[in-house]
Design a protein around this motif. Structure first.
Motif, short mmCIF file in Angstrom:
data_model
loop_
_atom_site.label_atom_id
_atom_site.label_comp_id
_atom_site.label_asym_id
_atom_site.label_seq_id
_atom_site.Cartn_x
_atom_site.Cartn_y
_atom_site.Cartn_z
N ARG A 1 3.71 13.81 -3.00
CA ARG A 1 3.67 15.10 -2.33
C ARG A 1 2.53 15.15 -1.32
O ARG A 1 2.66 15.72 -0.23
CB ARG A 1 3.52 16.22 -3.36
N LEU A 2 1.38 14.53 -1.68
CA LEU A 2 0.26 14.48 -0.75
C LEU A 2 0.64 13.73 0.52
O LEU A 2 0.32 14.15 1.63
CB LEU A 2 -0.95 13.80 -1.41
N ASP A 3 1.39 12.62 0.36
CA ASP A 3 1.82 11.85 1.53
C ASP A 3 2.72 12.69 2.42
O ASP A 3 2.57 12.69 3.65
CB ASP A 3 2.55 10.58 1.09
N ARG A 4 3.67 13.40 1.79
CA ARG A 4 4.61 14.18 2.59
C ARG A 4 3.90 15.32 3.32
O ARG A 4 4.13 15.54 4.52
CB ARG A 4 5.72 14.74 1.69
N LYS B 1 3.37 15.77 7.39
CA LYS B 1 3.77 16.96 8.14
C LYS B 1 2.59 17.52 8.93
O LYS B 1 2.73 17.92 10.09
CB LYS B 1 4.30 18.02 7.18
N SER B 2 1.41 17.54 8.29
CA SER B 2 0.23 18.04 8.98
C SER B 2 -0.11 17.18 10.20
O SER B 2 -0.41 17.70 11.28
CB SER B 2 -0.96 18.09 8.02
N CYS B 3 -0.05 15.86 10.03
CA CYS B 3 -0.34 14.96 11.15
C CYS B 3 0.67 15.15 12.27
O CYS B 3 0.29 15.16 13.46
CB CYS B 3 -0.34 13.51 10.67
N MET B 4 1.93 15.31 11.91
CA MET B 4 2.94 15.49 12.95
C MET B 4 2.72 16.80 13.71
O MET B 4 2.85 16.84 14.94
CB MET B 4 4.33 15.47 12.31
N PRO C 1 0.83 -1.21 0.00
CA PRO C 1 0.00 0.00 0.00
C PRO C 1 0.86 1.25 0.00
O PRO C 1 2.04 1.22 0.27
CB PRO C 1 -0.82 -0.11 1.29
N SER C 2 0.21 2.38 -0.32
CA SER C 2 0.94 3.65 -0.38
C SER C 2 1.32 4.10 1.01
O SER C 2 0.84 3.59 2.01
CB SER C 2 0.06 4.71 -1.05
N GLU C 3 2.21 5.11 1.01
CA GLU C 3 2.69 5.62 2.28
C GLU C 3 1.58 6.30 3.07
O GLU C 3 1.59 6.29 4.29
CB GLU C 3 3.85 6.60 2.03
N SER C 4 0.64 6.97 2.37
CA SER C 4 -0.45 7.61 3.10
C SER C 4 -1.28 6.59 3.85
O SER C 4 -1.79 6.87 4.92
CB SER C 4 -1.33 8.41 2.14
#
Length: 1307
Positions: free
Chosen positions: A99-102, A106-109, A9-12
């Motif tokens: 880019r969405l994952d990154r 960052k937003s979650c962190m 699965p994707s990183e997100s």
């Protein structure tokens, strides 16, 4: 289920799966506040359920130290956030991230880092009295975590399970793929991965929405696993043991995994016993507001139903359902630790049609294996509460117990026997066994029938002859019949009682049902409405344990500690507690700020620190230049003086409470050391405050440090409540309670009604529940009347005429009602048939209007007891709009023991702004209270002393009348006793003080949304008592007219902005501009001092500023029309501030701003005596400058600095101005008129300006004289001399040829 994807699965999705365990743990935390937050909790459902039930039990049983558990939960949340941050930080540089994952990572962190800090801060603020409030704040964490865990871009589709019948899809279930994803990292594994999950299939399409979709179409148990092909060896790891795999035949091209089927060789036989005792607060499914409930229990592939109980929302089934021969597969120890869940659904039986779904809950049984003994502590199981859900909303509680018993080799003979009758009157129903059912005791329930209020029509017919039926556990009592509801809605017989068997455990008490029926013609009874009292705990009477040796000592010590901590009393050896009247500690008034302006808006705000204020006070006392603040003249004080002083006190108290709640850690001590620990805690807090005060005084003390602090003027105050009076005094339900009567179906998304719409009336009365027999010392008390039982000393409920006096002070934050964003509010009052609309006195274009109105209304209780105070918006055309209204139940206030009829003032006075309002004097009120409460006293004497019970109050014994003569009186000590009435043993309670309450305004068309707040208070006086005096005058203060005369004398050190065209010298054309804030359109300018070469300017120019001023609010009042189309003027209140600006005049371009200062006329720095002594620090507050008020000094003269911001946004000195401020009242100004500028009368002298001050293009000769000759004098002389020489040379050259010719020719 398995995917053939190789990359994963994707990183997100990984981020989302990392957050999911945090949320699942938080879900238990959010609902219960106690379970942990990390996957170790989420992967053990038993511990989650245990934590949830444990916390619910703590809330219901009021167990000790819930704050400790909440602190632990918040600590777990902060640790969980830290762990997620560490995990996410390691994977932050993954190459396959989009880019969405990154950005999402960052937003979650960021969010989780902030949430962890908030959790740590919140943990420090959790106190014993704030647990419930902090729990509500924790719900925000849950919502935020759910939002963060929601995948914005799903990379793997969800799993659908369909039930097919004849190739037709009839029901389905949808499982999110994130819940099934497998990962080698435990924290990233889905919560349902590799688990046997019970799914409930629902209807597809639109049929699955709303109440129709809440019923279960089928129940399926599935084992689901979703992961990578390379991890397929792990997919059977979560299955129960004891199976054999049946693999596919070889050669078909299939993988070795998964097997075609699993065959379980081990099975266990069980018997399930479902002990269904009762349910409470169920969903109202019938139009009568009641239901006919029955419960259906599902387990594995069997289901059974309880009996149907008619017309109740709190059924007590007391029934045991037995499920025999249940075959469960798997290892015995696994079944013991993780048994299948039980589904319980509640239905409403209808005479026609199918049963209506009311709610559902889940439970896990307590498992007993064949080799275990059926004995404590595990068996027999205890009854537990299970929350019933209807969709996403709660719909009641179920009290039940479930046990799953293994049938051994000997069969059912080894099972515990089923005790109790099988065939009873209600049919072949087995009751709950004795060991599980609660132990019963005989209780007496006394019911106070007071009256019925606001009953609505039933079937279009008015209620005329109502009756109240009380029922609890099959027993009950009926009230007397009200023969004419319109004439008198109260009951004739007040108290009735019945005896009933109730559980000894108070948490298991069945609800008490209140039903109101209307007795109509031909013996018909129509249900009007009903109310279910779900908990009887607050109505249980507990006689004090006087036999305990430490009871009297503890009470006396606690009361002594309480009074001593307030600093007002001492205890004598005889057991008497002496309370002495002492002056209250004054609270400093809030300071407003001195502000400096560069343009029309502020650039500098100077707020003087407390220490600097102390220094200024001490210095002023040392130099004797500043007079002390005088005591207020009582003739100048009014009710608004008291009100604003009280507002300042309330703000100061709120400001002091904010840090104290964080700084002081709550002392947690055992019960045996509670008194000692509390005293120590208070001593520590007091010592810390004193130490802080000493430090402040030592740092702020100057040369006059021995001088005492200057105190705020002593003004008697009242209590300003920032909320309703009912919330402060428990809705005035000290003995008379109000029960809302409901009718109709409970609201759903589609049909039904809201809670407010279902209310059809109110029943007023009370309950008292106690064990029989009653202790003898209660029945032997003096004056005990068995007719009233435990309701001794209640007043008569006969109709009574009352004068209701409503004082409306002001409204704040009203909702705009006009298109201009404002409103034109006025007051409307409704009580019974009286409807008052103060439409003529509407206030134009105000959202914070000051009404200052009082209204007198004569009413008759109980027929007219609901007071409605509304605020309407006046409209020129059309009907007026309702902004909001508030309703006050006057009856509960009138009969309350807190005496809410007329507030007890802080001091007793017979004249002035603080005159006593109540027609009864304090001594008369005290005598009546002692008589009604059967308290010994009051005993007056010697002067200044009164004894009530074992309390002795001392205070002043004289009072001063209007003429200044002092007379002896006992009213002061009587008032002191009233203010400490709550300290009177046994019967004491807090009396309502003189107050102003703040009530929210609500609009029925906008339910739940506050439309503003209204400040008011209500006085009530029985008409059979002495008539009260005239109402207090609380009309808004009229502003006083003043005239401010400002003379601009000189300026100095003004920055030079212009360059001379001819000479290049720096100069400025200076003029000064001034205005009062809010009157910018009336700004006034001096004339121009042209061509200032040194920054010095001379003006001798007078400004005149007439204005209206409110001294109490320190505001200027301006009335003006907002536009030419406005109907009337709008009133504005603006701080009294004078703005002075210095400009450089330009004729062919805009004038240049040089600097400004804004002076708060109530407190501004005193001007310097000379220009040299004037510095920029005077405005910035960096030096100690005495503050003066023009309203006290009347005339002030001096130099003030003018500031502006430079390129670095820092302040710099741009000039100094010498001005004189002179304040006069309008009458004084009329007697001594002066002219504007330098005009008559009393003209000012023309300034002595230098000769260079003129306009160059209007005076060319002067320009040549002062600019050219003064600067280029020697150059001009040299040029002139050179010009003469050239002229002579020219003449010489011109005349030489002729002269030579004459000489040659000899002429």
């Amino acid at each position: 289920m398995m995917t053939d994807t190789q990359d994963g699965p994707s990183e997100s999705s990984q981020i989302m799966r990392s957050l999911t365990p945090l949320i699942n743990g938080e879900e238990t935390f959010g609902e219960a506040g106690e379970a942990g937050l990390w996957p170790s909790i989420t992967h053990t459902p038993d511990s989650q359920e245990e934590g949830l039930n444990d916390v619910q039990e703590m809330i219901k049983t009021e167990k000790s130290y819930p704050e400790r558990r909440l602190r632990g939960v918040l600590e777990e949340l902060s640790c969980g956030c830290c762990r997620f941050l560490s995990l996410a930080d390691k994977d932050q540089g993954h190459s396959s991230r989009t880019r969405l994952d990154r950005e999402r990572l960052k937003s979650c962190m960021r969010e989780l880092e902030s949430m962890g800090q908030q959790a740590r801060t919140l943990r420090a603020q959790v106190k014993r009295h704030t647990v419930r409030d902090k729990l509500r704040l924790c719900q925000n964490f849950l919502q935020k975590l759910r939002f963060l865990a929601d995948e914005p871009q799903h990379s793997i589709p969800d799993i659908f399970i369909w039930m097919m019948i004849n190739n037709k899809r009839v029901a389905y279930a949808r499982v999110p793929s994130k819940d099934l994803l497998f990962s080698i990292v435990e924290e990233e594994t889905g919560k349902d991965c590799a688990k046997v999950k019970t799914l409930f299939l629902k209807l597809p399409g639109k049929r699955g929405f709303g109440s129709a979709g809440w019923t279960v179409q089928a129940k399926v148990e599935l084992y689901l696993w979703l992961g990578l092909s390379k991890q397929r060896k792990e997919f059977l790891c979560g299955l129960p043991c004891g199976f054999e795999e049946v693999k596919a035949a070889q050669g078909l091209g299939l993988h070795a995994f998964p097997p075609v089927s699993l065959v379980y060789t081990k099975k266990q036989v069980f018997q399930l016993r479902a002990h269904m005792y009762q349910a409470r607060s169920l969903f109202a499914a019938d139009s009568s507001g009641l239901s006919d409930p029955f419960a259906r229990v599902f387990f594995i592939n069997q289901s059974q139903c309880t009996e149907v109980l008619n017309e109740t929302l709190c059924p007590t089934w007391d029934q045991m359902l037995v499920f025999d021969n249940l075959e469960l597969y798997g290892e015995a120890h696994e079944l013991r630790d993780d048994p299948p869940i039980i589904v319980i659904e509640i239905y409403d039986q209808d005479s026609m049609g199918k049963a209506d779904f009311m709610g559902r809950t889940f439970a896990k049984p307590l498992v007993k294996m064949a080799d275990e003994a059926y004995c404590p502590p595990r068996f027999p199981p205890q009854l537990e509460y299970y929350q019933i859900y209807r969709g996403n909303a709660t719909a009641g509680d179920l009290l039940a117990a479930f046990e799953l018993l293994q049938i051994g080799p000997a069969g059912k003979a080894d099972l515990p026997p089923i005790n109790g009758p099988v065939d009873v009157d209600r049919g072949p129903i087995m009751p709950v066994p004795v060991g599980i059912r609660p132990v019963l005791s005989k209780y007496r329930v006394e019911v106070l029938f007071w009256g019925l209020r606001d009953l609505k029509r039933v079937n279009l017919a008015q209620v005329d002859r109502p009756r109240v039926d009380i029922e609890c556990a099959g027993k009950g009592v009926q009230s007397s019949l009200i023969h004419n509801y319109k004439k008198n809605p109260n009951f004739n017989t007040l108290v009735k009682w019945f005896e009933v068997d109730l559980p000894e455990n108070e948490l298991l008490h069945p609800p008490l049902n209140i039903r109101v029926v209307d007795c109509r013609a031909f013996g018909r009874y129509t249900l009007v409405g009903s109310h279910a009292v779900s908990s009887l705990r607050r109505f249980i009477y507990r006689p004090p344990d006087r036999s305990a040796p430490s009871w009297n000592t503890t009470v006396r010590l606690l009361r002594r500690c309480h009074v001593l901590c307030n600093g007002g009393s001492s205890c004598h050896s005889t057991g008497e507690v002496v309370v002495t009247m002492e002056p209250e500690v004054p609270i400093k008034k809030l300071e407003t700020m001195v502000k400096l302006d560069a343009t029309s808006e502020a650039v500098v705000k100077v707020d003087v620190a407390e220490e600097e204020k102390e220094k200024k006070k001490k210095k002023k006392k040392g130099t004797a230049e500043e007079p002390e603040e005088e005591e207020p003249d009582e003739s100048m004080l009014d009710w608004w003086s008291k009100y604003f002083a009280s507002i300042d006190t309330m703000k100061e108290q709120l400001r002091q409470q904010e840090p104290s709640g964080i700084d002081l850690e709550e002392e947690e001590v055992d019960n045996t050391e509670g008194l000692k620990g509390s005293v120590k805690g208070k001593e520590k807090a007091r010592a810390a405050k004193e130490e802080k005060k000493k430090k402040t005084q030592s740092s702020g003390s100057g040369q006059g440090s021995e001088a005492p602090e200057k105190k705020k003027p002593k003004i008697d105050e009242l209590k300003v409540y920032p909320k309703e009076l009912e919330s402060e005094f428990d809705n005035f339900e000290d003995w008379l309670h109000t029960f809302n009567l409901l009718r109709g179906k409970t609201g759903d998304d589609e049909d039904g009604s809201t809670e407010e719409e279902r209310i059809v009336g109110r029943f007023k009365g009370s309950l008292c529940v106690y064990k029989v027999p009653l202790p003898e010392d209660v029945s032997r008390e003096a004056g005990y009347d068995s007719t009233y039982g435990m309701f001794q000393g209640i007043p008569s409920n006969d109709p009574i005429n009352v004068l209701v006096r409503v004082y409306v002070v002001r409204a704040t934050d009203l909702h705009p009602a006009d298109i201009n964003g404002k409103a034109d509010p006025y007051i409307a009052i409704r009580l019974g048939k009286t409807d008052i609309r103060d439409k003529e006195n509407y206030i134009s274009k105000q959202l914070n209007p000051v009404f200052g109105k009082s209204f007198d209304i004569e009413a008759s209780f109980p027929m007219e007891s609901m007071l409605t105070v509304a605020v309407y918006d006046w409209d020129l055309v059309g009907s007026d709009d309702l902004i909001g209204e508030t309703k006050i139940d006057l009856e509960n206030r009138f009969y309350s023991k807190h005496r809410a009829t007329c507030g007890i003032a802080q001091t007793y006075s017979t004249h002035g702004y603080n005159i006593w309002r109540d027609p009864m004097k304090p001594s008369q009120i005290l005598t009546r209270l002692c008589k009604d409460s059967k308290v010994d006293g009051p005993h007056f004497g010697p002067p200044g002393r009164v004894k009530v019970a074992n309390r002795v109050f001392t205070g002043p014994s004289e009072i001063e009348d209007e003429n200044g003569q002092r007379k002896p009186t006992d009213e002061h000590v009587a008032l002191l006793a009233l203010r400490h009435w709550e300290d009177i043993p046994r019967t004491g309670c807090r009396l309502v003080p003189e107050h102003v309450e703040t009530r929210p305004l609500l609009n029925p068309d906008k339910p739940g949304i506050e439309q503003g707040r209204l400040e008011l208070w209500v006085d009530m006086f029985p008409m059979d008592m002495p008539a009260p005096g005239t109402p207090l005058d609380i009309s808004p203060r009229k502003p006083k007219k003043y005239e401010l005369r400002v003379i601009i004398w000189n300026t100095d050190e003004v920055v030079l902005e212009d360059d001379d065209f001819f000479t290049g010298e720096k100069s400025s054309d200076i003029f000064v501009r001034g205005w009062l804030k809010g009157q910018q359109e009336d700004k006034q300018d001096t004339d121009v001092h042209y061509h200032s070469l040194t920054g010095e300017g001379n003006f001798n120019w007078r400004y005149l500023f007439p204005f209206d001023y409110l001294a109490a609010e320190e505001k200027i009042v301006i009335s003006k029309k907002e536009s030419m189309f406005s109907w009337d003027e709008t009133e504005y209140k603006i701080p009294a501030r004078l703005t002075l600006q210095i400009w450089d005049a330009d004729h062919f371009s805009a004038d240049d701003f040089l600097g400004a200062i804004e002076l708060d006329l109530n407190r501004f720095p005193r001007g310097a005596k000379t220009a040299k002594q004037c510095s920029m620090e005077m405005a910035t507050g960096e030096v100690d400058v005495p503050l003066v008020s023009i309203f006290k000094q009347k005339r002030v003269k001096g130099w003030w600095p003018l500031l502006a911001r430079n390129e670095n946004d820092e302040f710099e000195l741009t000039g100094k101005v010498e001005a004189e401020l002179h304040l006069l009242t309008a009458e004084e100004a009329e007697k001594n008129p002066v002219g504007l500028a330098r005009n008559e009368p009393d003209p000012l002298e023309k300034p002595n300006r230098p000769d260079t001050s003129f306009i160059w293009f209007l005076n060319p000769l002067k320009s040549a004289r002062y600019f050219l000759w003064h600067t280029y004098r020697w150059l001009l002389l040299k040029l002139l001399l050179l010009l003469l020489l050239l002229l002579l040379l020219a003449l010489f050259l011109y005349s030489v040829p002729g002269y030579l010719v004459k000489k040659i020719l000899g002429a």
